[in-house]
Design a protein around this motif. Structure first.
Motif, PDB file in Angstrom:
ATOM      1  N   ASP A   2      28.370  91.421  64.520  1.00 52.07           N
ATOM      2  CA  ASP A   2      27.986  91.562  65.920  1.00 52.07           C
ATOM      3  C   ASP A   2      28.123  93.012  66.355  1.00 52.07           C
ATOM      4  O   ASP A   2      28.756  93.821  65.678  1.00 52.07           O
ATOM      5  CB  ASP A   2      28.780  90.612  66.832  1.00 52.07           C
ATOM      6  N   LYS A  36      29.274  95.233  69.527  1.00 50.20           N
ATOM      7  CA  LYS A  36      30.059  95.003  70.752  1.00 50.20           C
ATOM      8  C   LYS A  36      29.845  96.034  71.845  1.00 50.20           C
ATOM      9  O   LYS A  36      30.012  95.734  73.020  1.00 50.20           O
ATOM     10  CB  LYS A  36      31.553  94.977  70.407  1.00 50.20           C
ATOM     11  N   PHE A  94      36.882  81.163  63.016  1.00 55.06           N
ATOM     12  CA  PHE A  94      36.133  82.418  63.040  1.00 55.06           C
ATOM     13  C   PHE A  94      37.082  83.479  62.507  1.00 55.06           C
ATOM     14  O   PHE A  94      38.130  83.746  63.096  1.00 55.06           O
ATOM     15  CB  PHE A  94      35.744  82.660  64.498  1.00 55.06           C
ATOM     16  N   ASN A 124      39.614  83.573  65.530  1.00 57.76           N
ATOM     17  CA  ASN A 124      39.238  82.843  66.734  1.00 57.76           C
ATOM     18  C   ASN A 124      39.049  81.394  66.308  1.00 57.76           C
ATOM     19  O   ASN A 124      38.824  81.114  65.122  1.00 57.76           O
ATOM     20  CB  ASN A 124      37.951  83.388  67.347  1.00 57.76           C
ATOM     21  N   ARG A 169      36.766  79.144  67.308  1.00 61.05           N
ATOM     22  CA  ARG A 169      35.466  78.701  67.810  1.00 61.05           C
ATOM     23  C   ARG A 169      34.421  79.538  67.099  1.00 61.05           C
ATOM     24  O   ARG A 169      34.767  80.443  66.344  1.00 61.05           O
ATOM     25  CB  ARG A 169      35.421  78.991  69.306  1.00 61.05           C
ATOM     26  N   GLY A 201      31.457  82.484  67.145  1.00 65.60           N
ATOM     27  CA  GLY A 201      31.333  83.759  67.857  1.00 65.60           C
ATOM     28  C   GLY A 201      30.087  83.789  68.722  1.00 65.60           C
ATOM     29  O   GLY A 201      29.118  83.068  68.490  1.00 65.60           O
ATOM     30  N   ASP A 202      30.133  84.637  69.716  1.00 62.93           N
ATOM     31  CA  ASP A 202      28.969  84.860  70.562  1.00 62.93           C
ATOM     32  C   ASP A 202      28.784  86.369  70.629  1.00 62.93           C
ATOM     33  O   ASP A 202      29.718  87.057  71.029  1.00 62.93           O
ATOM     34  CB  ASP A 202      29.255  84.278  71.950  1.00 62.93           C
ATOM     35  N   PRO A 203      27.682  86.940  70.181  1.00 65.54           N
ATOM     36  CA  PRO A 203      26.375  86.361  69.889  1.00 65.54           C
ATOM     37  C   PRO A 203      26.096  86.055  68.403  1.00 65.54           C
ATOM     38  O   PRO A 203      24.927  85.894  68.030  1.00 65.54           O
ATOM     39  CB  PRO A 203      25.432  87.458  70.355  1.00 65.54           C
ATOM     40  N   GLU A 204      27.129  85.908  67.570  1.00 65.06           N
ATOM     41  CA  GLU A 204      26.851  85.582  66.169  1.00 65.06           C
ATOM     42  C   GLU A 204      26.168  84.220  66.026  1.00 65.06           C
ATOM     43  O   GLU A 204      25.280  84.041  65.180  1.00 65.06           O
ATOM     44  CB  GLU A 204      28.142  85.568  65.342  1.00 65.06           C
TER      45      GLU A 204
HETATM   46  N1  GLY Z   1      31.444  88.109  68.912  1.00 64.11           N
HETATM   47  C1  GLY Z   1      32.849  88.101  69.031  1.00 64.11           C
HETATM   48  C2  GLY Z   1      33.403  86.929  69.704  1.00 64.11           C
HETATM   49  O1  GLY Z   1      32.752  85.936  69.932  1.00 64.11           O
HETATM   50  O2  GLY Z   1      34.589  86.949  70.004  1.00 64.11           O
END
Ligand code: GLY
Ligand code: AMP
Length: 435
Positions: free
Chosen positions: A217, A219, A274, A298, A300, A302-305
């Motif tokens: 990603d 950032k 994650f 993490n 959950r 990832g966003d935006p992965e």
């Molecule tokens: N892309 C990193 C996150 O979701 O924490």
């Protein structure tokens, strides 16, 4: 079956897109969802952390499975809430128990876990207001830059990387003094790792696991990775440097000991993990140059992965989730699409600082060669009853595309990005160019 997905961002739209393709799903609910998820299922206006209201919904609609998008409900214990309720305990929640969510909810817990299970990560120590002086002493033993992490959840803002000892000492004092409230009453100070980062996603039923496509990603707000940190400006998958040699090390040194460690500690974990990894470019006490080390966990996706990774899962995601729920993930098949997927985030001008909301978004239906995932949008209803999708956040739309290679996928996303119009739209044109 009836499935309930929790969350409201681009990640959840991408999950909803994938889930809604499954022949196993008769009805999909999203709580609270966004203007994009309503096209794939039924949005229900309940917060992902309002457990009592979710309970009502699950029972009244006869929901068979709950998939948790963001970390907040996991850290707040939604898994345990379901397990402890006679009416809900048979309904699987895809996500870890509250104890497992501590891998993300407490940096100190995550570091201790990695230390206990010999998982390669930066050397560290944890300090409290009472041990501030010892914290400053510890800083003096490290080389710059200095990495300070608030122990608790801070919406991605709890990590400071400081170039000088003076700044590090000052920030340590401020953090322990309550700069991020309770979240920074404990601070992890750790060794700075030099290298290139990637995100590895693992789906586990607590014993078996599947490693999902690797992504990277972006950032920072500015091109060339400059400027302030954001929630993520784009992603690409696959990641060329995460080759088979690297991934074998990831699996042996990180994925297996993580899952075995959770099991050994009696932590119930059935969901996504994650791994925020770094391929270090020099040797550290627990890794050679080129090896993977863990920057963070993490609990959950990832966003935006997710907006790239979901495009690359060729098999039925819901079949895999059922494997997680039933504890037979090992019998399910994960097929990975060999194509490249990328996602380019369209954001509101001014983000991540001040920005305005409520601008009409047009051109969404003219996009043909990409998949549009809504992140910060909502439907505004005019006085005459007509509906208009408008901007409702800093990150507005993720434009995801396939390609035979990265250049082809990116070109498609950039063409589509031009077709989507809203006032003060901004996006990075250099996603993936560092690879
Ligand atoms: N892309 C990193 C996150 O979701 O924490
Ligand atoms: P985290 O919230 O732990 O992912 O940290 C946010 C970002 O800070 C990471 O994605 C890295 O870019 C950076 N970071 C965190 N820890 C370190 C470290 N020990 N060395 C270098 N960079 C780090």
């Amino acid at each position: 079956m009836k499935l309930l997905l929790l969350g409201s961002g681009g990640r959840e739209h991408a999950l909803a897109w994938k889930i809604s393709q499954s022949p196993l799903v008769d009805k999909l609910f999203i709580a609270p969802g966004n203007a994009g998820t309503r096209l794939l299922g039924q949005n229900v206006n309940i917060s992902a952390t309002d457990f009592a209201a979710l309970r009502q919904l699950v029972l009244s609609e006869g929901i068979d499975m709950v998939v948790v998008g963001p970390e907040a409900p996991l850290v707040a214990g939604i898994y345990d809430y379901f397990r402890g309720d006679d009416a809900l305990c048979h309904i699987p929640v895809i996500g870890p128990s509250q104890a497992g969510a501590e891998l993300e909810g407490s940096k100190d817990f995550a570091k201790g876990f990695m230390q206990r299970h010999a998982i390669p990560t930066a050397a560290y120590r944890t300090f409290t207001p009472e041990t501030l002086a010892a914290g400053k002493d510890f800083l003096r033993t490290l080389q710059p830059p200095y990495v300070l992490k608030a122990d608790g959840l801070c919406a991605g803002k709890g990590v400071l990387i400081l170039p000088t000892l003076e700044e590090a000492e000052r920030e340590l004092e401020e953090m322990l003094g309550g700069m991020f409230g309770e979240a920074s009453r404990r601070v992890v100070i750790e060794e700075y790792l030099s290298g290139i980062e990637c995100s590895v996603f693992v789906l586990t039923d607590g014993s078996d696991y599947k490693i999902l496509p690797v992504a990277k990603d972006y950032k920072r707000i500015g091109e060339g990775d400059t400027g302030l940190n954001t929630g993520g400006m784009g992603s690409v998958s696959p990641v060329p440097f995460a080759d088979s040699v690297f991934m074998q090390k990831v699996e042996e040194r990180i994925v297996r000991p993580t899952i075995a460690g959770l099991k050994a500690e009696g932590i119930d974990y059935r969901g996504f993990i994650f791994l925020g990894l770094i391929r270090v470019d020099r040797a550290y006490s627990c890794a050679e140059a080129g090896d993977p080390m863990v920057i963070e966990y993490n609990v959950r996706m990832g966003d935006p992965e997710t907006e790239s990774v979901m495009l690359r899962i060729g098999s039925d995601l819901v079949d895999l989730l059922q494997g997680v729920a039933e504890g037979n993930l090992g019998e399910r098949r994960l097929v990975i699409d060999p194509r490249t997927a990328v996602s380019v985030m369209l954001v509101s001008g001014g983000y991540p600082g001040h920005y305005d909301k409520g601008f009409p978004i047009t051109g969404l239906d003219t996009v043909e060669e990409s998949i549009v995932f809504h992140a910060g949008t909502k439907v505004a209803v005019a006085e005459d009853g007509s509906e208009q999708v408008v901007t409702d956040g800093g990150r507005v739309i993720a434009v995801s595309s396939y390609g035979a290679d990265r250049a082809e996928a990116l070109a498609a996303s950039f063409r589509s990005a031009q077709r989507i119009v809203f006032e003060k739209k901004y996006f990075r044109r250099d996603i993936g160019s560092d690879l």
